[in-house]
Structures are given as structure tokens and as C-alpha cells.
Write a protein that holds these residues in place. Sequence first.
Motif, PDB file in Angstrom:
ATOM      1  N   GLU A  99       0.822  -1.206   0.000  1.00 49.75           N
ATOM      2  CA  GLU A  99       0.000   0.000   0.000  1.00 49.75           C
ATOM      3  C   GLU A  99       0.859   1.259   0.000  1.00 49.75           C
ATOM      4  OE1 GLU A  99      -2.495  -0.359   3.372  1.00 49.75           O
ATOM      5  OE2 GLU A  99      -3.799  -1.903   2.479  1.00 49.75           O
ATOM      6  N   ALA A 100       1.954   1.217   0.767  1.00 49.08           N
ATOM      7  CA  ALA A 100       2.842   2.387   0.782  1.00 49.08           C
ATOM      8  C   ALA A 100       3.495   2.610  -0.574  1.00 49.08           C
ATOM      9  CB  ALA A 100       3.914   2.212   1.862  1.00 49.08           C
ATOM     10  N   ASP A 101       3.837   1.507  -1.274  1.00 49.66           N
ATOM     11  CA  ASP A 101       4.452   1.645  -2.597  1.00 49.66           C
ATOM     12  C   ASP A 101       3.468   2.273  -3.584  1.00 49.66           C
ATOM     13  OD1 ASP A 101       6.574   1.117  -4.545  1.00 49.66           O
ATOM     14  OD2 ASP A 101       5.152  -0.336  -5.370  1.00 49.66           O
ATOM     15  N   ALA A 102       2.196   1.784  -3.514  1.00 50.43           N
ATOM     16  CA  ALA A 102       1.191   2.363  -4.429  1.00 50.43           C
ATOM     17  C   ALA A 102       0.939   3.828  -4.092  1.00 50.43           C
ATOM     18  CB  ALA A 102      -0.108   1.562  -4.326  1.00 50.43           C
ATOM     19  N   ALA A 103       0.864   4.134  -2.786  1.00 50.65           N
ATOM     20  CA  ALA A 103       0.634   5.536  -2.394  1.00 50.65           C
ATOM     21  C   ALA A 103       1.810   6.410  -2.782  1.00 50.65           C
ATOM     22  CB  ALA A 103       0.388   5.611  -0.887  1.00 50.65           C
ATOM     23  N   LEU A 104       3.020   5.867  -2.691  1.00 55.07           N
ATOM     24  CA  LEU A 104       4.192   6.638  -3.081  1.00 55.07           C
ATOM     25  C   LEU A 104       4.168   6.959  -4.557  1.00 55.07           C
ATOM     26  CD1 LEU A 104       6.946   7.826  -2.297  1.00 55.07           C
ATOM     27  CD2 LEU A 104       7.953   5.571  -2.763  1.00 55.07           C
ATOM     28  N   GLU A 105       3.774   5.990  -5.358  1.00 54.82           N
ATOM     29  CA  GLU A 105       3.728   6.237  -6.792  1.00 54.82           C
ATOM     30  C   GLU A 105       2.687   7.302  -7.126  1.00 54.82           C
ATOM     31  OE1 GLU A 105       3.288   3.645 -10.948  1.00 54.82           O
ATOM     32  OE2 GLU A 105       3.206   2.682  -8.971  1.00 54.82           O
TER      33      GLU A 105
END
Length: 531
Positions: A331-337
Amino acid sequence: MSDLMEQATASNVAEYSVSELSGALKRTVEDAFGHVRVRGEISGYRGPHSSGHAYFALKDDKARLEAVVWRGSFGKLAFKPEEGLEVIATGKLTTFPGSSKYQIVIEAMEPAGAGALMALLNERRLKLEAEGLFAAERKRPLPFLPRVIGVVTSPTGAVIRDIRHRIADRFPLHVLVWPVRVQGETCGSEVSAAIEGFNAIPPGGKIPRPDVIIVARGGGSLEDLWGFNDEAVVRAAAASDVPLISAVGHETDWTLIDHAADRRAPTPTGAAEMAVPVRADLVAMLAAIEARSGAAISRTLQAERRAVANLARALPSADALLALPRRRLDEADAALERNQRLLIGERRRRLSESGLLLSPARLESSIRDKRADLRHLDSILIHRLDSALRELRHDLDRLGSSLRPHIVTQRSGEARHRLATASDRMDRAFSAVQERRRASLAGAWRVASSLDPRQVLERGYAIIRGENDVPITRAEDLVPGSSFEIEFARGHRRAAIAAAPDADAVPTAKPAKGAKRAKREQMDVVQGDLF
């Protein structure tokens, strides 16, 4: 002739056998003293015999009379005999031919008061007790396992043999014997000297210092045990640094040393049992403790093993532990993108807005204003410097006209020197101000140059303008058929939109995750160059 007569006379004396003479004496005594009342102090009383008879003695300060109470008369007495009690006994005198002794057979008895010895003993006991020699807090505990035992007793009696045999049976160790008389006039002084002698032995010497002292003697009458009631003996026992056990007489015999000693034993054998434990019991106790310790350790280990096994079963697996962190990471990776895309769009918007403000006309206007300000400041500075010089020359001329000629002549050189110095300082100050102004102008020019859109175009960017030179910042503003102008670092080109955007775009494969990360890093680098 005379010898013959003497022999004849001697032969006329009647001859008696021992039994006949003892019988005659018995009858004579019983006839002469068939009923008497005797006053005396009871001594040597140990209670009734197993046969029911009671044997003791009546005494005063000069004589002693053996006494007996037959079983039939003992049960009829109004009170029972006690050691040291002064009584009035009623009975008859008789003899005992077997030992050539006479005694009184008591039929009745009544008390006449405490005896003299008992009164003296009680008085001495009260005196020593008042001094605190019998206090319980003064008594010390016996060592659990002594190495050396000192014994104060007669070396030839049965007491020392009983003590040695009992110690050898329980726990063999070193026994020191201090020989003393246990009866008689010198008994008290010898016993007190023995106690003090044991205490005077230095620790670690050739003769080992005892850890426990036993003062022992067999049973006897009050007179026989009187030496252990001596005041010197009691004080020596109370002052002893070595724990002391009193084993004087039998269980019913009490002397003053029993009150002063740290422990009282009923018999000498009991003193030996108090002094040392049983070695076999200690070995058995240690074995039992070892066995219990081993069993306890084993039980503890088993319990710990069970606890560890239960904890291991209660722990979740690695996948269960990492499931939530993995999900949070995705989830953090998707939010970062998403946030990165939004941040890039925001930065592009700000860059476009800043680019609109950085037109060449505005920069040239700003530069012209700065140059005009600098020229104005330069003219003001020069004007002020000229005014200051004129005022200084005017002041100097006025001062020179007011001074006398010889003073003017004397100080004109100094004034000229100061004027020259001031002129040099003003020139240097003017040069420094000019340099600072030039440096400030150069810095402003460098900032302006860095904000020049043409510098951005040199890095590969282009500006798209529509009609009336309005910059186009959004793709949806380019409609099919519209024309626009593209400005490069060197030159302009006209262009037009022939078809709808992305209508003929060829689909491409989705870039890999690593390629996306590389693209994001490249975009970060470009954005860093922009800002």
C-alpha cells in the motif's frame, strides 16, 4: 604362777560370734531407743525405690543418721520427703548387722523448716541472679559441629568413659580432658580453674582450643555436689567465652552452675549428645537433600521444557507475522507512486507559472531598472563626495584666514598632509563602494541569467505558443487543426495538429517495476535540474 592365774581369768570371759554380738547390739538399741523423735535435714533423697521403700539420711552440722521408710509407712505419710528439707521424724532406732550400721526406721514425719544448706544455696542463687549471671540473653548457642571438645571431670570415673564412648559413636572428634576433683573442699577451685584454663588456650596453638566445654559429674547428695554451687565456679561459667554445657548429677539434681551454663544436660551422656550431632544422620540428611535437589532440578527442567513447548505452539508462523507488514509495504508503494505523480504535476505547474514570469522583456526591464538605480546611486555618491570636499576646503580656507601668518606657515604643511590623507581615504572608499556595487550588480545579473528562459531551452526544453504568443501548458488545449509555434534554444518552428491526440498511438507493453523506478529516478533528477 601369776601368768597362769591371768590365763584362767581370761578364759572365764564369754565368747560371742559376730552374729550373736550383732543381734545383741540390735536388741539393746531397739530396747533403749524403741520410740524416738529426731530433728534433721533430709539428704540424698532420690524418691521411693522400685520396692516401694525410701532410703535417705538425716543430718545436721556434726552428724549423719541413715533413715528408711518402709513401703507401708511411706503411703501413710502426711507429706512426701524432699531433698534439703528439715523434718522431725518419729520412729525407732535399729541396726543393720550386714554393714554394722545403725539407722532410724521412720513411722511418721513432719516438716521443721528448710535446711541450712538449702537456705545458703537459695541465698547465693538470689544474689547471683540479681547480678544477671543467669540471664537468658547471656547464653550463647552451641556450635553445630565442633572440632574439639573440652571435658572438666574426674579422669578415673565412669563419666569420662561414657562421654568418650558417646562422642565416638555419634561423631568421632578430638576430646581434651582437664582432670579435677568432683567432690571435696578443693572441688570448686579446681573446676573454676579448669574453665578459665580452657578459655586461656590461644587459638591456633599447639594445644587446640576447645569449641565446647562440658563440666560433668555423676549423681550424689547435696553435700557431694556442693562444690558445683561454689560462687567461683558459677562466675567462671558465666564469664566463659567458650560455650559451656553443665552435666552435673542426674536429672533431678540442680546446682548453680546449671543456671549459669549455656546449656544444661540431664546426664553426662546427654551432654555428649548435645555437643555433637550424629554423623550417620548428617550423611543421610545430605543424601536426602541431594536427592530432593536433583528431583527439584529435574521437575523444574521438565516444567520449563513444557512452558517452552507451549510458547512455541502459541507463536504464529513467519508468514502470518509478515503478512500485515507486506500488505502495508504494498500500500505504501502504491501511495508513493500516486503521490509522486501528483508531486511531479504540481512541480510542472509551478514551473510553468514561473516560466510565464521569466519572459525576456520582463528580465530586460528589471535589468534596466537596476542599472538606472545604480547610475542614480553613483551620481548621488559623487555629488555627496564633491559637496563634502567643497565644505572641507571652505572650512580649511576660513580657518587659514583666521590664523596668524606664522601659525598658518607652521601648520599649513600638517593641514595639507591631512587633506591629502583624507582625499586618499575618500578615493579608496569610493573605489570600495564601486567594487561592492559592481559585485552586487554581477550577482543580480547572474541570478537574472539563471532565470532566463533561454537558459532552460539550452537544456533541451521548448516553449509552445499559440495565438498572440500565449504559452500552451496543457495537452487538451491542442485541438485538431490548430497551429502553434515551437520555440527552441536556437530558432522557431511552426506546427499544426493533424489528428486527434493518441488516436494512432501504438500500444506498448507495460514497463517493468524496475523500469518504472528508473524512470521515476530520472524524473527526479530532471526536476532537480529545473528547480
